[in-house]
Design a protein around this motif. Structure first.
Motif, short mmCIF file in Angstrom:
data_model
loop_
_atom_site.label_atom_id
_atom_site.label_comp_id
_atom_site.label_asym_id
_atom_site.label_seq_id
_atom_site.Cartn_x
_atom_site.Cartn_y
_atom_site.Cartn_z
N GLY A 49 0.79 -1.22 0.00
CA GLY A 49 0.00 0.00 0.00
C GLY A 49 0.83 1.27 0.00
O GLY A 49 0.47 2.24 -0.65
N LEU A 50 1.91 1.25 0.79
CA LEU A 50 2.78 2.42 0.88
C LEU A 50 4.20 1.92 1.07
O LEU A 50 4.42 0.82 1.55
N THR A 51 5.17 2.77 0.78
CA THR A 51 6.55 2.40 1.04
C THR A 51 6.87 2.56 2.53
O THR A 51 6.34 3.44 3.21
N LEU A 52 7.75 1.68 3.01
CA LEU A 52 8.20 1.76 4.39
C LEU A 52 9.36 2.73 4.57
O LEU A 52 9.79 2.98 5.69
N ASP A 53 9.85 3.28 3.46
CA ASP A 53 11.10 4.04 3.51
C ASP A 53 11.07 5.21 4.49
O ASP A 53 12.12 5.61 4.99
N TYR A 54 9.90 5.77 4.75
CA TYR A 54 9.84 6.98 5.57
C TYR A 54 9.53 6.69 7.04
O TYR A 54 9.39 7.62 7.84
N TYR A 55 9.44 5.40 7.37
CA TYR A 55 9.09 5.02 8.73
C TYR A 55 10.23 4.27 9.42
O TYR A 55 10.95 3.51 8.78
N ALA A 56 10.36 4.51 10.71
CA ALA A 56 11.08 3.54 11.52
C ALA A 56 10.19 2.32 11.66
O ALA A 56 8.97 2.41 11.53
N LEU A 57 10.79 1.18 11.90
CA LEU A 57 10.04 -0.07 11.98
C LEU A 57 10.37 -0.77 13.29
O LEU A 57 11.54 -0.84 13.68
N GLU B 268 1.32 -6.91 29.29
CA GLU B 268 1.18 -5.78 28.37
C GLU B 268 2.10 -5.95 27.16
O GLU B 268 3.12 -6.63 27.23
N ARG B 269 1.71 -5.32 26.06
CA ARG B 269 2.56 -5.33 24.88
C ARG B 269 3.84 -4.56 25.18
O ARG B 269 3.80 -3.48 25.78
N GLU B 270 4.98 -5.10 24.75
CA GLU B 270 6.26 -4.46 25.00
C GLU B 270 7.06 -4.34 23.72
O GLU B 270 6.94 -5.16 22.81
N GLY B 271 7.89 -3.33 23.69
CA GLY B 271 8.78 -3.14 22.55
C GLY B 271 9.94 -4.12 22.60
O GLY B 271 10.52 -4.32 23.67
N VAL B 272 10.26 -4.71 21.48
CA VAL B 272 11.36 -5.67 21.38
C VAL B 272 12.56 -5.06 20.67
O VAL B 272 13.69 -5.15 21.15
N SER B 273 12.30 -4.43 19.54
CA SER B 273 13.39 -3.88 18.74
C SER B 273 12.85 -2.84 17.79
O SER B 273 11.66 -2.81 17.47
N CYS B 274 13.76 -1.96 17.34
CA CYS B 274 13.37 -0.90 16.42
C CYS B 274 14.54 -0.61 15.50
O CYS B 274 15.70 -0.69 15.93
N ILE B 275 14.23 -0.25 14.26
CA ILE B 275 15.26 0.15 13.31
C ILE B 275 14.82 1.46 12.67
O ILE B 275 13.65 1.65 12.33
N SER B 276 15.75 2.37 12.53
CA SER B 276 15.44 3.69 11.99
C SER B 276 15.06 3.61 10.51
O SER B 276 15.28 2.59 9.85
N CYS C 31 11.85 5.73 16.25
CA CYS C 31 11.99 4.76 17.33
C CYS C 31 11.65 5.40 18.67
O CYS C 31 12.21 6.44 19.02
N GLY C 32 10.75 4.78 19.38
CA GLY C 32 10.28 5.31 20.65
C GLY C 32 9.07 6.20 20.51
O GLY C 32 8.47 6.62 21.51
N GLY C 33 8.70 6.50 19.28
CA GLY C 33 7.57 7.37 19.02
C GLY C 33 6.27 6.61 18.82
O GLY C 33 6.21 5.40 19.02
N PRO C 34 5.23 7.32 18.42
CA PRO C 34 3.92 6.68 18.26
C PRO C 34 3.87 5.75 17.06
O PRO C 34 4.48 6.00 16.03
N VAL C 35 3.10 4.68 17.24
CA VAL C 35 2.91 3.72 16.16
C VAL C 35 1.86 4.26 15.20
O VAL C 35 0.77 4.67 15.62
N LYS C 36 2.20 4.21 13.94
CA LYS C 36 1.27 4.67 12.90
C LYS C 36 0.42 3.51 12.36
O LYS C 36 -0.77 3.66 12.13
N TYR C 37 1.07 2.35 12.17
CA TYR C 37 0.38 1.18 11.64
C TYR C 37 0.86 -0.06 12.38
O TYR C 37 2.05 -0.18 12.69
N TRP C 38 -0.08 -0.99 12.61
CA TRP C 38 0.22 -2.28 13.23
C TRP C 38 -0.03 -3.42 12.25
O TRP C 38 -0.96 -3.35 11.43
N GLY C 39 0.77 -4.48 12.40
CA GLY C 39 0.44 -5.72 11.73
C GLY C 39 -0.54 -6.51 12.58
O GLY C 39 -0.91 -6.09 13.68
N GLN C 40 -0.93 -7.67 12.07
CA GLN C 40 -1.95 -8.47 12.76
C GLN C 40 -1.36 -9.42 13.79
O GLN C 40 -2.10 -9.96 14.62
#
Length: 119
Positions: free
Chosen positions: A26-34, A44-52, A102-111
């Motif tokens: 639908g959109l490119t991931l290039d502009y998002y951290a993942l 609770e849901r916890e953060g595991v890892s992030c890449i810029s 990274c550390g910011g708000p989530v824009k989109y979630w997977g299932q």
């Protein structure tokens, strides 16, 4: 609208490895951290890892440092999580997410995809 689809989860014995993939459409991931997050039953849901967005910076939760590796492939619009030396406490549903930074708000979630570490 960005859609994220995780795959690669399953049942693995302690000490084993799994590689999770998260493909975007639908959109490119290039502009998002993942990021990868996980949620174990009753927790609770916890953060595991992030890449810029550039891929030049990565972060890991202390509980997975040295065992998990996050990476991204812009050409495939995909983010990966290589999980080695898995422990029973890694059992959870794993979610990928597109984040503003990274550390910011989530824009989109997977299932989500289930990872179970058990003998």
């Amino acid at each position: 609208q960005l859609q994220l689809a995780e795959s690669g989860g399953g049942l693995v014995q302690p000490g084993g490895s799994l590689r999770l993939s998260c493909a975007a459409s639908g959109l490119t991931l290039d502009y998002y951290a993942l990021g990868w997050f996980r949620q174990a039953p009753g927790k609770e849901r916890e953060g595991v890892s992030c890449i810029s967005s550039s891929g030049g910076s990565t972060k890991y939760a202390d509980s997975v440092k040295g065992r998990f590796t996050i990476s991204r492939d812009s050409a495939k619009n995909t983010v990966y999580l290589q999980m080695d030396s898995l422990k029973p406490e890694d059992t959870a549903v794993y979610y990928c997410a597109a984040i503003l930074y990274c550390g910011g708000p989530v824009k989109y979630w997977g299932q989500g995809t289930q990872v179970t570490v058990s003998s």
